[in-house]
Design an enzyme around this catalytic site. Structure first.
Site, PDB file in Angstrom:
ATOM      1  N   TYR A  67       0.833  -1.213   0.000  1.00  0.00           N
ATOM      2  CA  TYR A  67       0.000   0.000   0.000  1.00  0.00           C
ATOM      3  C   TYR A  67       0.865   1.258   0.000  1.00  0.00           C
ATOM      4  O   TYR A  67       0.546   2.247  -0.668  1.00  0.00           O
ATOM      5  CB  TYR A  67      -0.919   0.003   1.218  1.00  0.00           C
ATOM      6  CG  TYR A  67      -1.822   1.217   1.303  1.00  0.00           C
ATOM      7  CD1 TYR A  67      -3.075   1.209   0.696  1.00  0.00           C
ATOM      8  CD2 TYR A  67      -1.421   2.371   1.968  1.00  0.00           C
ATOM      9  CE1 TYR A  67      -3.900   2.318   0.749  1.00  0.00           C
ATOM     10  CE2 TYR A  67      -2.243   3.481   2.034  1.00  0.00           C
ATOM     11  CZ  TYR A  67      -3.476   3.460   1.424  1.00  0.00           C
ATOM     12  OH  TYR A  67      -4.284   4.569   1.478  1.00  0.00           O
ATOM     13  N   PHE A 119      -7.433  20.427 -24.608  1.00  0.00           N
ATOM     14  CA  PHE A 119      -8.263  19.331 -25.096  1.00  0.00           C
ATOM     15  C   PHE A 119      -9.501  19.235 -24.219  1.00  0.00           C
ATOM     16  O   PHE A 119      -9.655  19.964 -23.238  1.00  0.00           O
ATOM     17  CB  PHE A 119      -7.490  18.012 -25.150  1.00  0.00           C
ATOM     18  CG  PHE A 119      -8.140  17.020 -26.073  1.00  0.00           C
ATOM     19  CD1 PHE A 119      -8.341  17.328 -27.409  1.00  0.00           C
ATOM     20  CD2 PHE A 119      -8.574  15.793 -25.616  1.00  0.00           C
ATOM     21  CE1 PHE A 119      -8.962  16.434 -28.277  1.00  0.00           C
ATOM     22  CE2 PHE A 119      -9.193  14.886 -26.461  1.00  0.00           C
ATOM     23  CZ  PHE A 119      -9.386  15.210 -27.795  1.00  0.00           C
ATOM     24  N   ASP A 120     -10.422  18.320 -24.566  1.00  0.00           N
ATOM     25  CA  ASP A 120     -11.763  18.346 -23.962  1.00  0.00           C
ATOM     26  C   ASP A 120     -11.759  18.216 -22.445  1.00  0.00           C
ATOM     27  O   ASP A 120     -12.370  19.036 -21.741  1.00  0.00           O
ATOM     28  CB  ASP A 120     -12.686  17.309 -24.611  1.00  0.00           C
ATOM     29  CG  ASP A 120     -12.128  15.905 -24.659  1.00  0.00           C
ATOM     30  OD1 ASP A 120     -11.091  15.632 -24.016  1.00  0.00           O
ATOM     31  OD2 ASP A 120     -12.734  15.050 -25.338  1.00  0.00           O
ATOM     32  N   ASP A 210       1.193  19.797 -20.843  1.00  0.00           N
ATOM     33  CA  ASP A 210       0.327  18.628 -20.974  1.00  0.00           C
ATOM     34  C   ASP A 210       1.124  17.673 -21.844  1.00  0.00           C
ATOM     35  O   ASP A 210       1.161  17.788 -23.071  1.00  0.00           O
ATOM     36  CB  ASP A 210      -0.998  19.014 -21.628  1.00  0.00           C
ATOM     37  CG  ASP A 210      -1.920  17.822 -21.838  1.00  0.00           C
ATOM     38  OD1 ASP A 210      -1.461  16.671 -21.694  1.00  0.00           O
ATOM     39  OD2 ASP A 210      -3.097  18.029 -22.171  1.00  0.00           O
ATOM     40  N   ALA A 212       1.205  14.418 -22.622  1.00  0.00           N
ATOM     41  CA  ALA A 212       0.721  13.088 -22.993  1.00  0.00           C
ATOM     42  C   ALA A 212       1.477  12.495 -24.174  1.00  0.00           C
ATOM     43  O   ALA A 212       1.694  11.286 -24.227  1.00  0.00           O
ATOM     44  CB  ALA A 212      -0.775  13.153 -23.311  1.00  0.00           C
ATOM     45  N   LYS A 253      -0.916   7.451 -23.219  1.00  0.00           N
ATOM     46  CA  LYS A 253      -0.445   7.755 -24.571  1.00  0.00           C
ATOM     47  C   LYS A 253       1.034   7.367 -24.668  1.00  0.00           C
ATOM     48  O   LYS A 253       1.345   6.215 -24.923  1.00  0.00           O
ATOM     49  CB  LYS A 253      -0.654   9.236 -24.899  1.00  0.00           C
ATOM     50  CG  LYS A 253      -2.120   9.605 -25.156  1.00  0.00           C
ATOM     51  CD  LYS A 253      -2.916   9.836 -23.895  1.00  0.00           C
ATOM     52  CE  LYS A 253      -4.241  10.505 -24.145  1.00  0.00           C
ATOM     53  NZ  LYS A 253      -5.035  10.634 -22.887  1.00  0.00           N
ATOM     54  N   HIS A 445     -20.369  15.612 -26.159  1.00  0.00           N
ATOM     55  CA  HIS A 445     -20.123  14.618 -27.210  1.00  0.00           C
ATOM     56  C   HIS A 445     -19.992  13.207 -26.655  1.00  0.00           C
ATOM     57  O   HIS A 445     -20.227  12.243 -27.368  1.00  0.00           O
ATOM     58  CB  HIS A 445     -18.873  14.983 -28.019  1.00  0.00           C
ATOM     59  CG  HIS A 445     -17.646  15.216 -27.204  1.00  0.00           C
ATOM     60  ND1 HIS A 445     -17.541  16.220 -26.271  1.00  0.00           N
ATOM     61  CD2 HIS A 445     -16.451  14.569 -27.173  1.00  0.00           C
ATOM     62  CE1 HIS A 445     -16.350  16.189 -25.709  1.00  0.00           C
ATOM     63  NE2 HIS A 445     -15.665  15.189 -26.224  1.00  0.00           N
TER      64      HIS A 445
END
Length: 457
Positions: A67, A119-120, A210, A212, A253, A445
């Site tokens: 843990y 991005f979204d 970001d 990714a 990604k 969406h």
């Protein structure tokens, strides 16, 4: 050729056109709600859909599921620290979790977040904290046909004006997305990143990546930017991370894993606040909602992803698909990126107005004709309508993203995509539009339900 051989295979489903018609009706024409076994080629996303290497699976078998303070965490921590240079690393179960923790800690109501393009989920997490997400894409990004190599850049003039203007005091952070997913998968140059970092330092505003798709961005820098052609992707990536004050990353990604992400920062006070929220909502600071095996596989993936042979093949497979799409008579956002191709649905389907969602129409037709699932990035994603369905705001472009999972599909699979698009393009004027029957207030969406709009005239 691919720099690997295939060791394990998974059957893919083949359905009839009638079955696909029935499936679309059942899910109210929302491709997110299709069952995986109803999809032949799944290009909905490249997030968490890649194939693991033998070395990653072996690393997962050595995972320590303690843990707190597991060996897996320290292996992960060492790998990420060497890559990024950040003093404080916090694991998270995926990128949007990292965004939520970071933004909840850093943002206040009325703040402004600037980006080359949010991005979204990034935009949603900013807005959920009652802040404003503002995009400042470079002018070159407006020309979808241009082959300029760094159309993912931020607009430096607009950034400088905003930071020094009346909104400057509201700016809480600048987010540089590499590569620029919402902007057609286009890369950011190191020169642009350096100039952005200098502006942020001048105005005392933190710059976060970001990250990714940091490795793909680094590869494209080595291909196209003077002064970096003799660098390795790893060297470029290390420099990019060190230009920023921190990062958040979805490792689903360029970590090439099915789950995982992290926050990196050099700010000890920010790290401490993020850690407290992480513990309360994700898990203890040395696992962040992940199993030990996930941490180990992520560490291994972050090493593999900057290998030149891997990145060269990744770029080549995207180029192969781009040729097939162009040959089919369908335009894309140029130049082709690495993680996805973006189809110009608005140009292919000029008979459909934005409020009939030509991007979504093309995505549904791709599924109907060839069992191919993709994602709309157009007015369904970014548009707004009144209660009568009349358009209030439309997206600047009507696009469909074909996201390419890592090490999953071969050239023959992508040939099928090209052949399907060719069939659609021959009868493009027969593709019908859609209207929304139900939607959510954010990220509509994902959950919207739709019905077809018959072609008239």
């Amino acid at each position: 050729m691919e720099p690997y051989r295939i060791k394990v295979v998974e059957p893919i489903p083949f359905t009839t056109r009638q079955q696909r018609e029935e499936a679309l009706q059942r899910v109210n024409y929302n491709l997110f709600d299709l069952r995986a076994e109803e999809v032949t080629i799944d290009l909905l996303t490249d997030s968490g859909t890649g194939a693991l290497s033998a070395a990653q699976l072996a690393a997962g078998m050595a995972g320590d599921e303690s843990y707190s303070g597991s060996r897996s965490f320290y292996r992960f921590h060492e790998t990420v620290t060497e890559l990024t240079g950040y003093a404080h690393i916090l694991p998270a179960h995926q990128g949007r979790a990292a965004e939520r923790v970071l933004f909840t800690t850093l943002l206040e109501r009325g703040n402004l977040v600037l980006s080359n393009t949010h991005f979204d989920t990034t935009r949603a997490n900013v807005e959920l904290n009652e802040a404003e997400a503002r995009d400042l894409p470079c002018p070159e990004a407006k020309n979808l046909d241009s082959t300029e190599p760094f159309k993912g850049n931020i607009d430096l003039e607009a950034l400088a004006q905003t930071l020094s203007g009346p909104d400057g005091s509201r700016v809480a952070m600048v987010v540089m997305t590499i590569t620029n997913n919402g902007g057609g998968g286009q890369p950011v140059s190191m020169d642009n990143l350096k100039r952005t970092a200098a502006l942020c330092r001048q105005h005392g505003v933190p710059l976060f990546l970001d990250a990714a798709r940091f490795a793909e961005n680094a590869w494209l820098v080595t291909r196209h930017e003077e002064g970096y052609r003799d660098r390795t992707p790893r060297q470029v990536a290390e420099e990019a991370f060190r230009l920023a004050d921190g990062c958040m990353m979805s490792a689903k990604k360029d970590g090439i894993v099915h789950i995982g992400g992290f926050i990196g920062t050099n700010d000890p006070e920010l790290a401490q606040k993020c850690e407290l929220l992480l513990i309360a909502t994700e898990g203890f600071a040395t696992y962040g909602g992940l199993a030990g095996r996930d941490l180990d596989m992520m560490a291994q993936g972050l090493k593999e992803v900057t290998e030149p042979s891997y990145l060269a093949e990744r770029a080549e497979i995207a180029s192969h698909l781009a040729h097939r799409v162009r040959d089919a008579g369908v335009d894309i956002v140029e130049p082709p990126g690495m993680h996805a191709l973006y189809l110009n649905a608005g140009r292919l389907l000029p008979h459909l107005p934005p409020h009939q969602y030509p991007g979504h129409a093309l995505a549904c037709q791709l599924y109907l004709e060839g069992g191919i699932r993709s994602a709309e990035l157009g007015s369904l994603y970014l548009g707004e309508e009144d209660e009568h369905g009349n358009p209030i705001k439309s997206a600047p472009y009507e696009l469909v993203r074909l996201a390419l999972p890592r090490r999953v599909y071969t050239r023959s699979h992508y040939d099928h995509v090209g052949e399907t698009l060719a069939k659609i393009a021959k009868n493009a004027d027969q593709v019908y539009g859609f209207r929304i029957t139900d939607q959510s207030p954010i990220l509509r969406h994902f959950r919207a339900t739709l019905v077809p709009v018959p072609i008239t005239g």
